[in-house]
Design a protein around this motif. Sequence first.
Motif, mmCIF file in Angstrom:
data_model
loop_
_atom_site.group_PDB
_atom_site.id
_atom_site.type_symbol
_atom_site.label_atom_id
_atom_site.label_comp_id
_atom_site.label_asym_id
_atom_site.label_seq_id
_atom_site.Cartn_x
_atom_site.Cartn_y
_atom_site.Cartn_z
ATOM 1 N N ILE A 114 28.523 4.411 50.699
ATOM 2 C CA ILE A 114 27.767 4.029 51.885
ATOM 3 C C ILE A 114 28.482 4.517 53.208
ATOM 4 C CG2 ILE A 114 26.127 2.658 53.349
ATOM 5 C CD1 ILE A 114 24.955 3.782 50.709
ATOM 6 N N GLY A 115 29.405 3.854 53.333
ATOM 7 C CA GLY A 115 30.218 3.936 54.715
ATOM 8 C C GLY A 115 30.595 5.103 54.974
ATOM 9 N N THR A 116 31.318 5.971 54.040
ATOM 10 C CA THR A 116 31.622 7.264 54.250
ATOM 11 C C THR A 116 30.433 8.402 54.254
ATOM 12 O OG1 THR A 116 33.426 7.068 52.648
ATOM 13 C CG2 THR A 116 32.985 9.372 53.072
ATOM 14 N N VAL A 117 29.406 8.104 53.785
ATOM 15 C CA VAL A 117 28.066 8.949 54.070
ATOM 16 C C VAL A 117 27.430 8.839 55.308
ATOM 17 C CG1 VAL A 117 25.969 9.450 53.296
ATOM 18 C CG2 VAL A 117 27.851 9.615 51.435
ATOM 19 N N VAL A 118 27.509 7.462 55.823
ATOM 20 C CA VAL A 118 26.909 7.422 57.029
ATOM 21 C C VAL A 118 27.740 7.763 58.141
ATOM 22 C CG1 VAL A 118 26.037 5.524 58.415
ATOM 23 C CG2 VAL A 118 25.492 5.484 55.993
ATOM 24 N N ALA A 119 28.970 7.442 58.140
ATOM 25 C CA ALA A 119 29.765 7.950 59.047
ATOM 26 C C ALA A 119 29.974 9.179 59.252
ATOM 27 C CB ALA A 119 31.190 7.233 58.866
ATOM 28 N N ILE A 120 30.401 10.100 58.134
ATOM 29 C CA ILE A 120 30.922 11.509 58.110
ATOM 30 C C ILE A 120 29.283 12.224 58.351
ATOM 31 C CG2 ILE A 120 31.719 13.395 56.894
ATOM 32 C CD1 ILE A 120 33.516 11.506 55.611
ATOM 33 N N SER A 125 26.452 11.179 59.683
ATOM 34 C CA SER A 125 25.761 11.151 60.933
ATOM 35 C C SER A 125 26.454 11.864 62.186
ATOM 36 C CB SER A 125 25.811 9.459 61.234
ATOM 37 O OG SER A 125 26.874 9.133 61.552
ATOM 38 N N ALA A 126 27.678 12.072 62.086
ATOM 39 C CA ALA A 126 28.522 12.884 63.227
ATOM 40 C C ALA A 126 27.993 14.177 63.301
ATOM 41 C CB ALA A 126 30.164 12.792 62.718
ATOM 42 N N PRO A 127 27.898 15.017 62.610
ATOM 43 C CA PRO A 127 27.215 16.365 63.086
ATOM 44 C C PRO A 127 25.841 16.219 63.721
ATOM 45 C CG PRO A 127 28.020 16.342 60.731
ATOM 46 C CD PRO A 127 27.915 14.892 61.076
ATOM 47 N N ILE A 128 24.910 15.237 63.298
ATOM 48 C CA ILE A 128 23.855 15.102 63.703
ATOM 49 C C ILE A 128 23.572 14.510 65.071
ATOM 50 C CG2 ILE A 128 21.429 13.871 63.623
ATOM 51 C CD1 ILE A 128 21.857 14.057 60.552
ATOM 52 N N GLY A 169 30.789 7.521 63.416
ATOM 53 C CA GLY A 169 30.302 8.709 63.468
ATOM 54 C C GLY A 169 29.927 9.183 64.778
ATOM 55 N N LEU A 170 29.399 8.197 65.581
ATOM 56 C CA LEU A 170 29.248 8.395 67.066
ATOM 57 C C LEU A 170 30.551 8.603 67.979
ATOM 58 C CD1 LEU A 170 27.293 8.600 69.561
ATOM 59 C CD2 LEU A 170 27.416 6.028 69.601
ATOM 60 N N SER A 171 31.532 7.859 67.483
ATOM 61 C CA SER A 171 32.997 8.111 68.092
ATOM 62 C C SER A 171 33.539 9.219 67.701
ATOM 63 C CB SER A 171 33.879 6.895 67.481
ATOM 64 O OG SER A 171 33.617 5.654 67.484
ATOM 65 N N PHE A 172 33.469 9.725 66.664
ATOM 66 C CA PHE A 172 33.841 10.945 66.544
ATOM 67 C C PHE A 172 33.068 12.244 67.166
ATOM 68 C CE2 PHE A 172 34.345 14.983 63.568
ATOM 69 C CZ PHE A 172 35.755 15.155 63.746
ATOM 70 N N ALA A 173 31.867 11.914 67.186
ATOM 71 C CA ALA A 173 31.114 13.141 67.898
ATOM 72 C C ALA A 173 31.479 13.079 69.335
ATOM 73 C CB ALA A 173 29.474 12.691 67.821
ATOM 74 N N ILE A 174 31.564 12.032 69.874
ATOM 75 C CA ILE A 174 31.927 11.937 71.270
ATOM 76 C C ILE A 174 33.358 12.551 71.561
ATOM 77 C CG2 ILE A 174 32.627 10.261 73.252
ATOM 78 C CD1 ILE A 174 30.312 8.443 72.226
ATOM 79 N N TYR A 175 34.150 12.209 70.708
ATOM 80 C CA TYR A 175 35.735 12.720 70.859
ATOM 81 C C TYR A 175 35.457 14.307 70.907
ATOM 82 C CZ TYR A 175 40.274 14.462 69.071
ATOM 83 O OH TYR A 175 41.359 15.317 69.087
#
Length: 295
Positions: free
Chosen positions: A90-96, A98-101, A154-160
């Motif tokens: 769950i942690g990996t799927v949600v994080a990785i 959600s990042a593209p979206i 996911g948001l952190s990686f998207a912002i980065y």
Amino acid sequence: MNGALLILLAGILWGTTGTTQAFAPESAHPIAIGAARLAVGGLFLMGIVLATGKLTFTHWQVKPTIIASLSMACYQPLFFTAVTRTGVAIGTVVAIGSAPILSGVIEWLVFKKRPGPIWWCSTILSISGCLLLFMNNEAVYVDPMGVLMSLGAGLSFAIYTLVSRELVENHPALSVVAVVFTLSAICLSPFLFIYDMSWMASLQGIGVSLHLGIMATGIAYLLFARGLLRVSSSTAVTLALAEPLTAALLGVFIVGEYLSAVSWMGVMLLMLGIGILVWSSKDADAGRVEHVSKV
């Protein structure tokens, strides 16, 4: 080299992280590994940029640098804590996933760049593949706080990604990643004193730290930064889904893990989604070259 391929290579290097951590000493805490990873990566990048004499702070963009550094510093503890609370799947799927979206939505709302149909098709295929890849027959516990932390990662990686693209357009990619990861390492340095770091003194610990810091962080993010010059941020984050794909395949062929038929279907969807983006980026690059030659 094609920008999409550079990011794809970065994703492949990131995908070695899980396998490398599996060889870390048992006393190594996941958050401590993340802090050590940034520390080694930051020192490696800063050492190269100082040795080459290419570091310059002339007209440097301070605000985007701080945002990028904080985003990368936040990603590590958010992701590792999320995985601890709600499980790897769950942690990996949600994080990785959600990042593209999130990247596409932010790029649309902030930069007024609406993602095209190819991006939507590729992203849906890739995220679906990611879901199937981590699906198993074991009971899944969904912890609300863990899911929230995964979304934060996911948001952190998207912002980065979005902020880094602005930085590499105005400064050398090597200087950008060196400064950003040095500042990120400083932000996470307290963890080096909170957790037991004696595992780094062993040969096994040294090997794990060097690979994670140099290959999976320094070189990987340098490739990612250079690739950002040629593709959009939303496309880059979707291509980064090569990370779970690589991790799954390494888990099977090196660690000896087992993938179900459903997971293999996820692998195929991930490869299809990423392949569509790589192919479309090649067509875009060819179109730009043809346009320039005519001009």
